[in-house]
Design a protein around this motif. Structure first.
Motif, short mmCIF file in Angstrom:
data_model
loop_
_atom_site.label_atom_id
_atom_site.label_comp_id
_atom_site.label_asym_id
_atom_site.label_seq_id
_atom_site.Cartn_x
_atom_site.Cartn_y
_atom_site.Cartn_z
N ARG A 159 0.85 -1.20 0.00
CA ARG A 159 0.00 0.00 0.00
C ARG A 159 0.88 1.24 0.00
O ARG A 159 1.86 1.31 0.73
CB ARG A 159 -0.89 0.04 1.24
CG ARG A 159 -1.85 -1.09 1.34
CD ARG A 159 -2.71 -0.94 2.58
NE ARG A 159 -2.98 -2.27 3.11
CZ ARG A 159 -3.22 -2.56 4.36
NH1 ARG A 159 -3.23 -1.61 5.26
NH2 ARG A 159 -3.46 -3.78 4.74
N CYS B 159 -3.21 -0.54 10.59
CA CYS B 159 -3.51 -1.68 9.74
C CYS B 159 -4.43 -2.61 10.52
O CYS B 159 -4.17 -2.90 11.69
CB CYS B 159 -2.23 -2.42 9.35
SG CYS B 159 -2.53 -3.81 8.22
N SER C 15 -7.55 -5.13 6.46
CA SER C 15 -8.35 -4.71 5.31
C SER C 15 -9.45 -5.67 4.91
O SER C 15 -9.68 -5.87 3.72
CB SER C 15 -7.45 -4.46 4.10
OG SER C 15 -6.56 -3.44 4.36
N GLY D 190 -9.81 -9.88 8.85
CA GLY D 190 -8.75 -8.99 9.28
C GLY D 190 -8.06 -9.47 10.54
O GLY D 190 -8.10 -10.64 10.89
#
Length: 59
Positions: free
Chosen positions: A9, A18, A21, A26
């Motif tokens: 990214r 983070c 995503s 996740g």
């Protein structure tokens, strides 16, 4: 079996979060600090690499 490469990214901030995503796929949200001399950091959970925009194409 083929393993997918980790996600990369491009980000605009040096401190980023983070969470993997993905809903349900996740991981716990972690805050990561991109070293200003290196320009990138990897998430310890999902191995996604976050590259600061200033270092795009140099890493």
């Amino acid at each position: 079996m083929v393993t997918k490469p980790p996600e990369t990214r491009i980000v605009d901030e040096y401190r980023i979060a983070c969470d993997g995503s993905g809903p349900g796929l996740g991981h716990p949200r972690v805050w990561l600090q991109i070293p200003q001399d290196r320009g990138w950091v990897e998430c310890p959970y999902c191995d996604a690499r976050m590259i600061h925009r200033d270092f795009e194409g140099k890493v």
